[in-house]
Design a protein around this motif. Sequence first.
Motif, PDB file in Angstrom:
ATOM      1  N   ASP A  40      74.727 137.975  78.920  1.00 24.52           N
ATOM      2  CA  ASP A  40      75.615 138.164  79.661  1.00 24.52           C
ATOM      3  C   ASP A  40      76.341 138.042  80.982  1.00 24.52           C
ATOM      4  O   ASP A  40      75.825 138.126  81.855  1.00 24.52           O
ATOM      5  CB  ASP A  40      76.585 138.698  79.131  1.00 24.52           C
ATOM      6  N   VAL A  41      76.919 136.882  81.580  1.00 21.55           N
ATOM      7  CA  VAL A  41      77.537 136.680  82.694  1.00 21.55           C
ATOM      8  C   VAL A  41      79.434 137.329  82.703  1.00 21.55           C
ATOM      9  O   VAL A  41      80.428 136.190  81.923  1.00 21.55           O
ATOM     10  CB  VAL A  41      77.496 135.562  83.346  1.00 21.55           C
ATOM     11  N   ILE A  42      79.304 137.641  84.093  1.00 21.47           N
ATOM     12  CA  ILE A  42      80.823 137.974  83.839  1.00 21.47           C
ATOM     13  C   ILE A  42      80.661 137.631  85.365  1.00 21.47           C
ATOM     14  O   ILE A  42      80.525 137.238  86.505  1.00 21.47           O
ATOM     15  CB  ILE A  42      80.893 139.776  84.646  1.00 21.47           C
ATOM     16  N   ARG A  43      82.304 136.780  85.393  1.00 23.28           N
ATOM     17  CA  ARG A  43      82.680 135.947  86.785  1.00 23.28           C
ATOM     18  C   ARG A  43      83.568 136.729  87.147  1.00 23.28           C
ATOM     19  O   ARG A  43      84.702 136.557  86.483  1.00 23.28           O
ATOM     20  CB  ARG A  43      82.802 134.464  85.895  1.00 23.28           C
ATOM     21  N   ARG A  44      83.780 136.606  87.915  1.00 27.02           N
ATOM     22  CA  ARG A  44      84.728 137.593  89.665  1.00 27.02           C
ATOM     23  C   ARG A  44      86.228 136.813  89.673  1.00 27.02           C
ATOM     24  O   ARG A  44      85.502 135.534  89.570  1.00 27.02           O
ATOM     25  CB  ARG A  44      83.988 138.331  90.340  1.00 27.02           C
ATOM     26  N   ALA A  45      86.504 136.807  90.237  1.00 28.33           N
ATOM     27  CA  ALA A  45      88.280 136.312  90.525  1.00 28.33           C
ATOM     28  C   ALA A  45      87.689 135.605  91.539  1.00 28.33           C
ATOM     29  O   ALA A  45      88.173 134.561  92.474  1.00 28.33           O
ATOM     30  CB  ALA A  45      89.243 137.379  90.152  1.00 28.33           C
ATOM     31  N   ASP A  46      86.976 136.161  92.724  1.00 27.93           N
ATOM     32  CA  ASP A  46      86.326 135.972  93.420  1.00 27.93           C
ATOM     33  C   ASP A  46      85.231 134.384  93.651  1.00 27.93           C
ATOM     34  O   ASP A  46      84.831 134.327  94.664  1.00 27.93           O
ATOM     35  CB  ASP A  46      85.912 137.012  94.912  1.00 27.93           C
TER      36      ASP A  46
ATOM     37  N   VAL B 221      78.152 138.022  88.099  1.00 28.40           N
ATOM     38  CA  VAL B 221      77.201 139.010  87.769  1.00 28.40           C
ATOM     39  C   VAL B 221      76.536 139.342  86.567  1.00 28.40           C
ATOM     40  O   VAL B 221      77.423 139.031  85.043  1.00 28.40           O
ATOM     41  CB  VAL B 221      77.799 140.502  87.708  1.00 28.40           C
ATOM     42  N   GLU B 222      75.140 139.009  86.078  1.00 28.18           N
ATOM     43  CA  GLU B 222      74.553 139.127  85.049  1.00 28.18           C
ATOM     44  C   GLU B 222      74.064 140.494  84.510  1.00 28.18           C
ATOM     45  O   GLU B 222      73.947 141.753  85.549  1.00 28.18           O
ATOM     46  CB  GLU B 222      72.899 138.289  85.627  1.00 28.18           C
ATOM     47  N   ALA B 223      74.864 140.560  83.598  1.00 27.41           N
ATOM     48  CA  ALA B 223      74.959 142.145  82.661  1.00 27.41           C
ATOM     49  C   ALA B 223      74.867 142.046  81.415  1.00 27.41           C
ATOM     50  O   ALA B 223      74.661 141.657  80.926  1.00 27.41           O
ATOM     51  CB  ALA B 223      76.251 143.001  83.177  1.00 27.41           C
ATOM     52  N   ARG B 224      74.809 143.307  80.864  1.00 27.15           N
ATOM     53  CA  ARG B 224      75.139 143.897  79.389  1.00 27.15           C
ATOM     54  C   ARG B 224      76.733 144.513  78.586  1.00 27.15           C
ATOM     55  O   ARG B 224      75.937 145.578  79.576  1.00 27.15           O
ATOM     56  CB  ARG B 224      73.971 144.632  79.136  1.00 27.15           C
ATOM     57  N   VAL B 225      77.238 144.128  78.816  1.00 28.58           N
ATOM     58  CA  VAL B 225      78.364 144.636  78.320  1.00 28.58           C
ATOM     59  C   VAL B 225      78.435 145.354  77.711  1.00 28.58           C
ATOM     60  O   VAL B 225      77.805 144.910  76.394  1.00 28.58           O
ATOM     61  CB  VAL B 225      79.831 143.133  77.914  1.00 28.58           C
ATOM     62  N   LEU B 226      79.066 146.605  77.683  1.00 27.97           N
ATOM     63  CA  LEU B 226      78.766 148.124  76.627  1.00 27.97           C
ATOM     64  C   LEU B 226      79.969 147.990  76.587  1.00 27.97           C
ATOM     65  O   LEU B 226      80.145 148.635  74.981  1.00 27.97           O
ATOM     66  CB  LEU B 226      78.737 148.806  78.199  1.00 27.97           C
ATOM     67  N   GLU B 227      81.262 147.836  76.813  1.00 27.64           N
ATOM     68  CA  GLU B 227      82.844 147.634  76.187  1.00 27.64           C
ATOM     69  C   GLU B 227      83.561 146.680  76.949  1.00 27.64           C
ATOM     70  O   GLU B 227      83.203 146.589  78.428  1.00 27.64           O
ATOM     71  CB  GLU B 227      82.688 149.197  76.196  1.00 27.64           C
ATOM     72  N   ILE B 228      84.648 146.375  75.762  1.00 32.75           N
ATOM     73  CA  ILE B 228      85.499 145.581  76.557  1.00 32.75           C
ATOM     74  C   ILE B 228      86.984 146.343  76.313  1.00 32.75           C
ATOM     75  O   ILE B 228      87.086 145.774  74.892  1.00 32.75           O
ATOM     76  CB  ILE B 228      85.432 143.944  76.184  1.00 32.75           C
TER      77      ILE B 228
ATOM     78  N   ALA C 273      91.516 146.485  77.247  1.00 35.98           N
ATOM     79  CA  ALA C 273      92.636 145.557  77.046  1.00 35.98           C
ATOM     80  C   ALA C 273      92.399 145.398  79.509  1.00 35.98           C
ATOM     81  O   ALA C 273      92.693 144.593  79.313  1.00 35.98           O
ATOM     82  CB  ALA C 273      93.521 146.688  77.206  1.00 35.98           C
ATOM     83  N   ARG C 274      92.351 146.613  79.467  1.00 35.39           N
ATOM     84  CA  ARG C 274      92.544 146.523  81.538  1.00 35.39           C
ATOM     85  C   ARG C 274      91.272 147.024  81.924  1.00 35.39           C
ATOM     86  O   ARG C 274      90.890 145.889  83.170  1.00 35.39           O
ATOM     87  CB  ARG C 274      93.035 147.651  82.038  1.00 35.39           C
ATOM     88  N   GLU C 275      89.660 146.663  81.146  1.00 34.17           N
ATOM     89  CA  GLU C 275      88.188 146.848  81.838  1.00 34.17           C
ATOM     90  C   GLU C 275      87.529 146.443  80.882  1.00 34.17           C
ATOM     91  O   GLU C 275      87.114 146.277  79.997  1.00 34.17           O
ATOM     92  CB  GLU C 275      88.112 148.937  82.136  1.00 34.17           C
ATOM     93  N   VAL C 276      86.061 146.840  82.150  1.00 33.49           N
ATOM     94  CA  VAL C 276      85.151 145.567  81.145  1.00 33.49           C
ATOM     95  C   VAL C 276      84.175 146.923  81.941  1.00 33.49           C
ATOM     96  O   VAL C 276      83.667 147.270  83.114  1.00 33.49           O
ATOM     97  CB  VAL C 276      84.657 144.609  81.740  1.00 33.49           C
ATOM     98  N   ARG C 277      83.460 147.340  80.564  1.00 32.07           N
ATOM     99  CA  ARG C 277      81.860 148.059  81.217  1.00 32.07           C
ATOM    100  C   ARG C 277      80.688 147.756  80.470  1.00 32.07           C
ATOM    101  O   ARG C 277      80.857 147.145  79.275  1.00 32.07           O
ATOM    102  CB  ARG C 277      82.323 149.582  80.522  1.00 32.07           C
ATOM    103  N   PHE C 278      79.728 148.097  82.247  1.00 34.65           N
ATOM    104  CA  PHE C 278      78.731 147.101  81.982  1.00 34.65           C
ATOM    105  C   PHE C 278      77.664 147.474  82.569  1.00 34.65           C
ATOM    106  O   PHE C 278      77.450 148.576  83.536  1.00 34.65           O
ATOM    107  CB  PHE C 278      79.092 145.877  82.690  1.00 34.65           C
ATOM    108  N   LYS C 279      76.225 147.290  82.099  1.00 31.96           N
ATOM    109  CA  LYS C 279      75.199 147.718  83.164  1.00 31.96           C
ATOM    110  C   LYS C 279      74.475 146.293  83.183  1.00 31.96           C
ATOM    111  O   LYS C 279      74.222 145.538  83.001  1.00 31.96           O
ATOM    112  CB  LYS C 279      74.375 148.086  82.310  1.00 31.96           C
ATOM    113  N   ARG C 280      74.286 146.421  84.895  1.00 34.67           N
ATOM    114  CA  ARG C 280      73.007 145.379  85.622  1.00 34.67           C
ATOM    115  C   ARG C 280      71.910 144.725  84.427  1.00 34.67           C
ATOM    116  O   ARG C 280      71.547 145.689  84.860  1.00 34.67           O
ATOM    117  CB  ARG C 280      73.150 145.847  86.998  1.00 34.67           C
TER     118      ARG C 280
END
Length: 58
Positions: free
Chosen positions: A22-28, A32-39, A41-48
């Motif tokens: 998974d690749v998380i693209r931030r607003a800036d 972040v290359e990560a493994r998404v654990l949980e999505i 409505a307001r948060e994404v939980r992940f491990k690098r």
Amino acid sequence: MMRKFILLLLFLPTVLGAAAQDVIRRADGTQVEARVLEIDAREVRFKRRSNPQGPTYV
């Protein structure tokens, strides 16, 4: 029966070599290359991906 076995042997390396990436693209604009654990409505939980046993980021 034998035909199914041969097909399985052909596709087995492909399946074993696949890994979730998974690749998380931030607003800036940073990524972040990560493994998404949980999505949520307001948060994404992940491990690098570089430290899968490390802390969980939100």
